[in-house]
Design an enzyme around this catalytic site. Sequence first.
Site, PDB file in Angstrom:
ATOM      1  N   HIS A 169       0.852  -1.190   0.000  1.00  0.00           N
ATOM      2  CA  HIS A 169       0.000   0.000   0.000  1.00  0.00           C
ATOM      3  C   HIS A 169       0.892   1.245   0.000  1.00  0.00           C
ATOM      4  CE1 HIS A 169      -2.885   3.037   1.266  1.00  0.00           C
ATOM      5  NE2 HIS A 169      -3.856   2.194   0.912  1.00  0.00           N
ATOM      6  N   GLU A 171       0.599   4.133   1.266  1.00  0.00           N
ATOM      7  CA  GLU A 171       0.808   4.841   2.531  1.00  0.00           C
ATOM      8  C   GLU A 171       1.935   4.203   3.333  1.00  0.00           C
ATOM      9  OE1 GLU A 171      -2.636   5.696   5.048  1.00  0.00           O
ATOM     10  OE2 GLU A 171      -1.306   5.640   6.787  1.00  0.00           O
ATOM     11  N   SER A 267      -9.209   0.703  -2.441  1.00  0.00           N
ATOM     12  CA  SER A 267      -9.349   1.590  -1.288  1.00  0.00           C
ATOM     13  C   SER A 267      -9.368   0.768  -0.003  1.00  0.00           C
ATOM     14  CB  SER A 267     -10.639   2.404  -1.416  1.00  0.00           C
ATOM     15  OG  SER A 267     -10.943   3.030  -0.196  1.00  0.00           O
ATOM     16  N   SER A 268      -8.302   0.874   0.764  1.00  0.00           N
ATOM     17  CA  SER A 268      -8.168   0.062   1.977  1.00  0.00           C
ATOM     18  C   SER A 268      -9.327   0.324   2.931  1.00  0.00           C
ATOM     19  CB  SER A 268      -6.833   0.403   2.654  1.00  0.00           C
ATOM     20  OG  SER A 268      -6.791  -0.110   3.953  1.00  0.00           O
ATOM     21  N   ASN A 269      -9.615   1.577   3.198  1.00  0.00           N
ATOM     22  CA  ASN A 269     -10.650   1.856   4.205  1.00  0.00           C
ATOM     23  C   ASN A 269     -12.020   1.397   3.733  1.00  0.00           C
ATOM     24  OD1 ASN A 269     -12.522   4.448   3.673  1.00  0.00           O
ATOM     25  ND2 ASN A 269     -10.563   4.734   2.626  1.00  0.00           N
ATOM     26  N   SER A 312     -12.892   8.013   0.542  1.00  0.00           N
ATOM     27  CA  SER A 312     -12.500   8.658  -0.717  1.00  0.00           C
ATOM     28  C   SER A 312     -13.668   8.760  -1.702  1.00  0.00           C
ATOM     29  CB  SER A 312     -11.351   7.860  -1.348  1.00  0.00           C
ATOM     30  OG  SER A 312     -11.653   6.478  -1.359  1.00  0.00           O
TER      31      SER A 312
HETATM   32  O1  0O3 Z   1      -5.710   4.250   2.237  1.00  0.00           O
HETATM   33  P1  0O3 Z   1      -6.914   3.948   1.390  1.00  0.00           P
HETATM   34  O2  0O3 Z   1      -6.600   2.865   0.397  1.00  0.00           O
HETATM   35  O3  0O3 Z   1      -8.110   3.676   2.201  1.00  0.00           O
HETATM   36  O4  0O3 Z   1      -7.128   5.275   0.546  1.00  0.00           O
HETATM   37  P2  0O3 Z   1      -8.373   6.065   0.020  1.00  0.00           P
HETATM   38  O5  0O3 Z   1      -9.466   5.192  -0.397  1.00  0.00           O
HETATM   39  O6  0O3 Z   1      -7.824   7.004  -1.008  1.00  0.00           O
HETATM   40  O7  0O3 Z   1      -8.904   6.890   1.257  1.00  0.00           O
HETATM   41  C1  0O3 Z   1      -8.212   7.978   1.769  1.00  0.00           C
HETATM   42  C2  0O3 Z   1      -7.183   7.555   2.746  1.00  0.00           C
HETATM   43  C3  0O3 Z   1      -5.866   8.199   2.573  1.00  0.00           C
HETATM   44  C4  0O3 Z   1      -5.615   9.083   1.663  1.00  0.00           C
HETATM   45  C5  0O3 Z   1      -4.758   7.840   3.459  1.00  0.00           C
HETATM   46  O8  0O3 Z   1      -5.146   7.736   4.760  1.00  0.00           O
END
Ligand code: 0O3
Length: 358
Positions: A169, A171, A267-269, A312
Amino acid sequence: MHVSGDPAHTERGRTLGGMSAASPGIEPAAINPVTEREKPSAPGSKRVLLAKPRGYCAGVDRAVIAVEKALELYGPPVYVRKEIVHNRHVVDTLRERGVIFVEETSEVPEGALVVFSAHGVSPAVHAEAKERNLRTIDATCPLVTKVHKEVNRFAREDYDILLIGHEGHEEVEGTAGEAPEHVQLVDTADDAAKAHVRDPSKVVWLSQTTLSVDETMERVDQLRERFPNLADPPSDDICYATSNRQVAVKAMAAECDLVLVVGSKNSSNSKRLVEVALQAGARDAHLIDYAHEVDEAWLSGVDTVGVTSGASVPDVLVMELLGWLAERGWGDVEEVTTANEKIAFALPRELRKPEPRS
Ligand code: 0O3
Ligand code: SF4
């Protein structure tokens, strides 16, 4: 936490089954634990339970506005490294407006403008951009930056850092990249069993911001069994938006025959919301980008449909889904509120005093 002095946020109207078809504006954010039922409807009849909070968090809103502002100020093309947020609709819409998404800064022409996505980047990426004379706008969410700073602090103190997160991921790549020699990624239970630290009295766990709260705590318990002196993060790394959306879906899941989570596959969340719904008692749950992806077979024998969306996801996509469900008899919508969020973040500093367009 960096919160703007004048938080721009919208309160939603209540015109379509309790919600307006408001455009994807700023999703307010703050933790204020409440559980409100808008108008309890009789179970046993076709109905929709709509989670609140859902959709855009403050970090996503800021990142999307940053790209829109860059387009407005500098004109296309604007380069964005990786997807600005993990949502197909957002990415496709920005692409149509002149954004070029690239995987790496090496693909951006010398001297051009590049935006770093909300998920954050490592110092090596900043350095490469500087080397290539790129103009940069850093749309990293301030709550991700907070975790980067924690990594730096614990690395300076020579801790071993066990970073709980999903391998590959963006992040975690950015966060781990702050101090790769101090960070070990813990994704699976097997990783937790195998983690090796130099000094068990100097070890801390940190995490990705968008994990399942429950699953993360399981991983921490497992690590703490091995390292009883494991230190906790100075403040929660799983952010308010991630945990609020999980609390909201949990509050309604047991009543739902089907939960539909609007969100993209990367999208992780959003993916976590499907898992949390199932763990909390939903009979079935699916992740969809668009209403037309709902398989009508999922609705067979269903009375109560739960609806929510990832951090997101623009709310317009949820409104489209509610419209689609209403056309098929699920027009009765009850909102289930577990928190009212009121946070907004200031724009990236590069956009606060923009240069005039040449
Ligand atoms: O980290 P995730 O895959 O959930 O990313 P999204 O869907 O873009 O959601 C926003 C979260 C983010 C930018 C990092 O925390
Ligand atoms: Fe920031 Fe949390 Fe949104 Fe990620 S999910 S962008 S950490 S507010």
